[in-house]
Write a protein that holds these residues in place. Structure first.
Motif, PDB file in Angstrom:
ATOM      1  N   CYS A  11      32.502  53.402  27.832  1.00 21.72           N
ATOM      2  CA  CYS A  11      33.383  52.579  27.004  1.00 21.72           C
ATOM      3  C   CYS A  11      33.778  53.324  25.731  1.00 21.72           C
ATOM      4  N   MET A  12      32.834  54.021  25.139  1.00 22.57           N
ATOM      5  CA  MET A  12      33.154  54.776  23.918  1.00 22.57           C
ATOM      6  C   MET A  12      34.159  55.892  24.218  1.00 22.57           C
ATOM      7  N   ARG A  13      34.059  56.495  25.384  1.00 21.69           N
ATOM      8  CA  ARG A  13      35.046  57.531  25.747  1.00 21.69           C
ATOM      9  C   ARG A  13      36.432  56.914  25.905  1.00 21.69           C
ATOM     10  N   VAL A  14      36.496  55.730  26.494  1.00 18.86           N
ATOM     11  CA  VAL A  14      37.788  55.047  26.630  1.00 18.86           C
ATOM     12  C   VAL A  14      38.365  54.743  25.252  1.00 18.86           C
ATOM     13  N   LEU A  15      37.541  54.178  24.373  1.00 19.93           N
ATOM     14  CA  LEU A  15      38.034  53.759  23.061  1.00 19.93           C
ATOM     15  C   LEU A  15      38.391  54.945  22.177  1.00 19.93           C
ATOM     16  N   ALA A  16      37.649  56.029  22.309  1.00 22.85           N
ATOM     17  CA  ALA A  16      37.984  57.221  21.525  1.00 22.85           C
ATOM     18  C   ALA A  16      39.345  57.769  21.947  1.00 22.85           C
ATOM     19  N   HIS A  17      39.697  57.534  23.201  1.00 22.83           N
ATOM     20  CA  HIS A  17      40.992  57.985  23.718  1.00 22.83           C
ATOM     21  C   HIS A  17      42.082  56.965  23.413  1.00 22.83           C
ATOM     22  N   CYS A  18      41.750  55.708  23.535  1.00 24.99           N
ATOM     23  CA  CYS A  18      42.742  54.637  23.348  1.00 24.99           C
ATOM     24  C   CYS A  18      42.028  53.343  22.971  1.00 24.99           C
ATOM     25  N   ALA A  19      42.019  53.036  21.693  1.00 29.76           N
ATOM     26  CA  ALA A  19      41.315  51.834  21.222  1.00 29.76           C
ATOM     27  C   ALA A  19      42.212  50.608  21.220  1.00 29.76           C
ATOM     28  N   LEU A  20      43.486  50.783  21.557  1.00 29.97           N
ATOM     29  CA  LEU A  20      44.419  49.657  21.492  1.00 29.97           C
ATOM     30  C   LEU A  20      44.537  48.945  22.832  1.00 29.97           C
ATOM     31  N   THR A  21      43.499  49.050  23.621  1.00 30.92           N
ATOM     32  CA  THR A  21      43.423  48.306  24.866  1.00 30.92           C
ATOM     33  C   THR A  21      42.137  47.489  24.830  1.00 30.92           C
ATOM     34  N   TRP A  22      42.047  46.481  25.658  1.00 35.12           N
ATOM     35  CA  TRP A  22      40.812  45.721  25.755  1.00 35.12           C
ATOM     36  C   TRP A  22      40.002  46.277  26.904  1.00 35.12           C
ATOM     37  N   VAL A  23      38.690  46.191  26.773  1.00 32.86           N
ATOM     38  CA  VAL A  23      37.803  46.738  27.797  1.00 32.86           C
ATOM     39  C   VAL A  23      36.861  45.633  28.264  1.00 32.86           C
ATOM     40  N   ALA A  24      36.717  45.546  29.577  1.00 33.25           N
ATOM     41  CA  ALA A  24      35.731  44.638  30.162  1.00 33.25           C
ATOM     42  C   ALA A  24      34.969  45.427  31.219  1.00 33.25           C
ATOM     43  N   ALA A  25      33.842  44.863  31.645  1.00 31.52           N
ATOM     44  CA  ALA A  25      33.009  45.566  32.623  1.00 31.52           C
ATOM     45  C   ALA A  25      32.490  44.596  33.661  1.00 31.52           C
ATOM     46  N   ILE A  26      32.226  45.163  34.821  1.00 29.73           N
ATOM     47  CA  ILE A  26      31.458  44.454  35.838  1.00 29.73           C
ATOM     48  C   ILE A  26      30.037  44.972  35.695  1.00 29.73           C
ATOM     49  N   SER A  27      29.125  44.071  35.366  1.00 29.19           N
ATOM     50  CA  SER A  27      27.784  44.527  34.994  1.00 29.19           C
ATOM     51  C   SER A  27      26.727  43.542  35.487  1.00 29.19           C
ATOM     52  N   PRO A  28      25.578  44.085  35.930  1.00 26.49           N
ATOM     53  CA  PRO A  28      24.486  43.197  36.359  1.00 26.49           C
ATOM     54  C   PRO A  28      23.644  42.693  35.203  1.00 26.49           C
ATOM     55  N   LEU A  29      23.928  43.164  33.990  1.00 18.56           N
ATOM     56  CA  LEU A  29      23.093  42.778  32.843  1.00 18.56           C
ATOM     57  C   LEU A  29      23.251  41.301  32.524  1.00 18.56           C
TER      58      LEU A  29
ATOM     59  N   MET B  51      33.938  44.522  23.333  1.00 23.39           N
ATOM     60  CA  MET B  51      34.251  44.293  24.748  1.00 23.39           C
ATOM     61  C   MET B  51      34.433  42.814  25.043  1.00 23.39           C
ATOM     62  N   LEU B  52      35.238  42.533  26.058  1.00 23.83           N
ATOM     63  CA  LEU B  52      35.382  41.166  26.540  1.00 23.83           C
ATOM     64  C   LEU B  52      34.126  40.777  27.328  1.00 23.83           C
ATOM     65  N   PRO B  53      33.899  39.478  27.529  1.00 24.00           N
ATOM     66  CA  PRO B  53      32.724  39.053  28.310  1.00 24.00           C
ATOM     67  C   PRO B  53      32.739  39.702  29.695  1.00 24.00           C
ATOM     68  N   PRO B  54      31.555  40.110  30.197  1.00 26.49           N
ATOM     69  CA  PRO B  54      31.516  40.853  31.457  1.00 26.49           C
ATOM     70  C   PRO B  54      31.670  39.968  32.688  1.00 26.49           C
ATOM     71  N   LEU B  55      32.036  40.613  33.783  1.00 34.70           N
ATOM     72  CA  LEU B  55      32.026  39.975  35.095  1.00 34.70           C
ATOM     73  C   LEU B  55      30.726  40.342  35.800  1.00 34.70           C
ATOM     74  N   PRO B  56      30.194  39.456  36.625  1.00 30.98           N
ATOM     75  CA  PRO B  56      28.994  39.817  37.396  1.00 30.98           C
ATOM     76  C   PRO B  56      29.389  40.702  38.578  1.00 30.98           C
ATOM     77  N   PRO B  57      28.445  41.404  39.180  1.00 31.44           N
ATOM     78  CA  PRO B  57      28.747  42.139  40.414  1.00 31.44           C
ATOM     79  C   PRO B  57      29.289  41.183  41.479  1.00 31.44           C
ATOM     80  N   CYS B  58      30.174  41.691  42.330  1.00 31.16           N
ATOM     81  CA  CYS B  58      30.847  40.874  43.340  1.00 31.16           C
ATOM     82  C   CYS B  58      31.474  39.634  42.699  1.00 31.16           C
ATOM     83  N   PRO B  59      32.337  39.820  41.722  1.00 32.82           N
ATOM     84  CA  PRO B  59      32.900  38.669  40.992  1.00 32.82           C
ATOM     85  C   PRO B  59      33.825  37.836  41.867  1.00 32.82           C
ATOM     86  N   THR B  60      33.856  36.573  41.552  1.00 31.64           N
ATOM     87  CA  THR B  60      34.683  35.632  42.304  1.00 31.64           C
ATOM     88  C   THR B  60      36.037  35.450  41.608  1.00 31.64           C
ATOM     89  N   ARG B  61      36.890  34.694  42.283  1.00 28.55           N
ATOM     90  CA  ARG B  61      38.175  34.357  41.676  1.00 28.55           C
ATOM     91  C   ARG B  61      37.961  33.611  40.362  1.00 28.55           C
TER      92      ARG B  61
END
Lengths: 130, 124
Positions: free
Chosen positions: A71-89, A103-113
């Motif tokens: 995420c830090m690599r993405v933001l260092a390149h372009c911070a004017l976008t929003w970032v979200a993740a699919i994460s088991p945490l 970051m926006l709230p994460p999605l769980p693995p195998c996210p649903t509609r």
């Protein structure tokens, strides 16, 4: 001021498992650019025309350390976008691991509609026209 | 030096106000117009509400006002990157209690650039 485009940059090696979660975005008029890894994502990421969302698939990242670095690599390149993740945490663990990255709230693995709808709603709070 | 400087501030803002140490959650921004290395005018700007993922709102607000420099005591990695990318220079002023003292230190060239080492993990 640069305005993000109605586009998602999806970084995943298992995009076929994400179709349900991405359907609400397609229905809302988003286009989706899919790349398999972060290097390809950074090459595709134009700071002058940022996507509305970079979605990082970190389904196999158990402690969030690699995700934070990505995420830090993405933001260092372009911070004017929003970032979200699919994460088991768990929510609190995710927040602790990603604090300061906006970051926006994460999605769980195998996210649903429904998970995708929640993410779209969160993004809409910052992009009222989408 | 001519520039427009923004300082996260405790209410009601202004040179006598306390610094708003948590950038994203400050009450207001004090805007200081600098001309010939002196304070020309002082005004305030309300800080928009801050939700999770909303670090860009103040960046966009200040960039839209023509701000060229920002003094801050704490800030997350994302807004720091965003400020850098929209051409707003961020300086670290976390050790100074009031906006006026921060402005004086800025005018005297005493403030270091806000670096990644200064970023906080949240609460910005």
């Amino acid at each position: 001021m640069i305005k993000p485009e109605q586009r998602i940059l999806l970084v995943s090696t298992q995009a076929d498992t994400l179709a349900d979660a991405l359907t609400p975005f397609l229905d809302a008029g988003f286009s989706i650019n899919h790349v398999p890894d972060l290097d390809a994502a950074l090459a595709a990421l134009d700071p002058g025309q940022p996507p509305a969302l970079v979605l990082l698939d970190a389904s196999n990242d158990k402690d969030g350390a690699a995700l934070r670095e990505d995420c830090m690599r993405v933001l260092a390149h372009c911070a004017l976008t929003w970032v979200a993740a699919i994460s088991p945490l768990r929510s609190e663990d995710f927040h602790a691991a990603m604090e300061g990255l906006g970051m926006l709230p994460p999605l769980p693995p195998c996210p649903t509609r429904s998970d995708g709808e929640s993410l779209l709603e969160a993004l809409r709070g910052f992009l009222p026209r989408c | 030096m001519d520039t427009l400087l923004a300082i996260p501030s405790a209410a009601p803002g202004g040179l006598d106000a306390g610094m708003g140490m948590h950038f994203g959650h400050c009450d207001v921004f004090t805007l200081v117009e600098i001309e010939n290395n002196q304070v020309k005018s002082v005004s305030t700007l309300d800080n928009p509400p801050h939700a999770q993922g909303g670090c860009l709102a103040p960046v966009q607000l200040l960039a839209g006002k023509g701000v060229k420099a920002l003094l801050a005591g704490g800030m997350g990695f994302r807004p720091l990157m965003a400020f850098n990318q929209v051409g707003i220079h961020v300086f670290y002023a976390g050790q100074l209690p009031t906006v006026g003292e921060g402005v004086s230190a800025f005018l005297n060239g005493q403030l270091p650039e806000f670096s990644q080492e200064h970023t906080c993990h949240g609460g910005h």
